[in-house]
Structure formats: C-alpha cells, structure tokens
Design an enzyme around this catalytic site. Sequence first.
Site, short mmCIF file in Angstrom:
data_model
loop_
_atom_site.label_atom_id
_atom_site.label_comp_id
_atom_site.label_asym_id
_atom_site.label_seq_id
_atom_site.Cartn_x
_atom_site.Cartn_y
_atom_site.Cartn_z
CG HIS A 17 -1.94 -0.99 1.34
ND1 HIS A 17 -2.09 -1.82 2.43
CD2 HIS A 17 -2.92 -1.34 0.48
CE1 HIS A 17 -3.13 -2.63 2.23
NE2 HIS A 17 -3.64 -2.35 1.05
CE LYS A 41 -12.22 -7.61 1.67
NZ LYS A 41 -11.04 -6.87 1.18
NE ARG A 90 -2.65 -7.53 -4.28
CZ ARG A 90 -3.37 -8.02 -3.29
NH1 ARG A 90 -2.81 -8.20 -2.11
NH2 ARG A 90 -4.62 -8.35 -3.47
CB SER A 128 -4.26 -6.85 4.49
OG SER A 128 -3.82 -5.63 3.99
O1 PNS Z 1 -9.01 -2.90 0.30
P1 PNS Z 1 -10.27 -3.46 -0.28
O2 PNS Z 1 -11.01 -4.25 0.77
O3 PNS Z 1 -10.04 -4.25 -1.53
O4 PNS Z 1 -11.17 -2.19 -0.68
C1 PNS Z 1 -12.45 -2.35 -1.23
C2 PNS Z 1 -13.24 -1.03 -1.19
C3 PNS Z 1 -13.36 -0.54 0.22
C4 PNS Z 1 -12.52 0.02 -2.02
C5 PNS Z 1 -14.65 -1.30 -1.80
O5 PNS Z 1 -15.25 -2.35 -1.13
C6 PNS Z 1 -15.55 -0.07 -1.74
O6 PNS Z 1 -15.40 0.84 -2.52
N1 PNS Z 1 -16.50 -0.05 -0.77
C7 PNS Z 1 -17.42 1.05 -0.61
C8 PNS Z 1 -18.83 0.69 -1.05
C9 PNS Z 1 -19.01 0.86 -2.53
O7 PNS Z 1 -18.86 1.93 -3.09
N2 PNS Z 1 -19.36 -0.25 -3.20
C10 PNS Z 1 -19.55 -0.29 -4.62
C11 PNS Z 1 -18.23 -0.57 -5.31
S1 PNS Z 1 -18.50 -1.59 -6.68
#
Ligand code: PNS
Length: 161
Positions: A17, A41, A90, A128
Amino acid sequence: MKKIIYPGSFDPLTFGHLDVLERAVKIFDKVIVAVAGNSEKTPLFSFEERIEMLRIAAKDNPKIEVDSFNGLLVEYASKKGASVILRGLRALSDFEYEFQMALTNRKLYENIETIFMMPSESYSYLSSRMIKEIASMGGDVRDFVPDYVAARLKARIQNRK
Ligand code: PNS
C-alpha cells in the site's frame, strides 16, 4: 489541483500500500487515503486503528490526507471533489474484482475514473490477509509491514489468545 482518492480496507496497511501511495504522490497534488468503514469483511483492526496507522505513515507528507468514509465510494469521491480513484493492482488474480468494481463505479458515476498502479514487484505478492495469517501463527511480519503495524498485530493477536 489534481486530487485522487486511494480507498481500501487497509486492515492493516502493508508495504505494498505504501509503495502505491508513494508513486501516487509523485503524480498527484493531493492523495486522499480513504479507509472504508462499511466493508463486508470483518476487520481485525477498528476503523480508528486503521486510520491511526495510516496517519503515522503519512505524517511527514502534506500531500497525503487520511480520511474515512461510509457508503458508496463514488459519492464520497464526488463529495471530496475528486474525479479519480486509485487502486493498486498486484497480479492477474486482482484483475477480475478490480475490473468489476471500476466499471460498476463508472456506471454509478460516469465522471469518475479509476486508475491502477502496480506496486514494486517485491511487494506484488503481499496481501493484508496473508500478513494477518502469518502474524496469527506467530510468524515475523516485519518484512511486510512497518514496525508500528507489526507491533500492533502482535499485541492484537496475543490479546486474542
Ligand atoms: O481494500 P479493499 O477491501 O479491496 O477495498 C475495497 C473497497 C473498500 C474500495 C470497496 O469495497 C468499496 O469501494 N466499498 C465502498 C462501497 C461501494 O462503493 N461499493 C460499490 C463498489 S462496486
């Protein structure tokens, strides 16, 4: 002013990150690292702890803002006046999920673009999830995360036993 949102769970942040963040800072005037609050999660670290660790990482860089959000990412980005979302990519295994998310976000908000940056290949295998697994089994994670994260992982896991 070129502003970008770098969203994620950051549970916890890794050198991968931070590598992506450093690259973004070279290109954009402001990088807003946004910790997602309502991810599906169940996080190991609380919202506040994840923000605090990112603030330690960003403390010397005025171009980085650490923030958090609940709800839709595109709505948050638009509220912050950012039209670009940054995601780290990645390996091929990330692609499908990221592709789906980027296109869904574009459908929801067509003015917001998602861009991807690759971390250094030395971090391209880091996640992570695996770092938490290694730490939970007593392994040394100091090659993967900053010392203050490694210490918090150790403390959290000991408290659970
Ligand atoms: O680090 P991660 O868990 O891969 O991040 C995922 C994240 C938080 C970026 C994604 O789940 C997100 O944007 N969540 C907010 C809710 C949202 O906008 N959902 C629609 C996205 S398709």
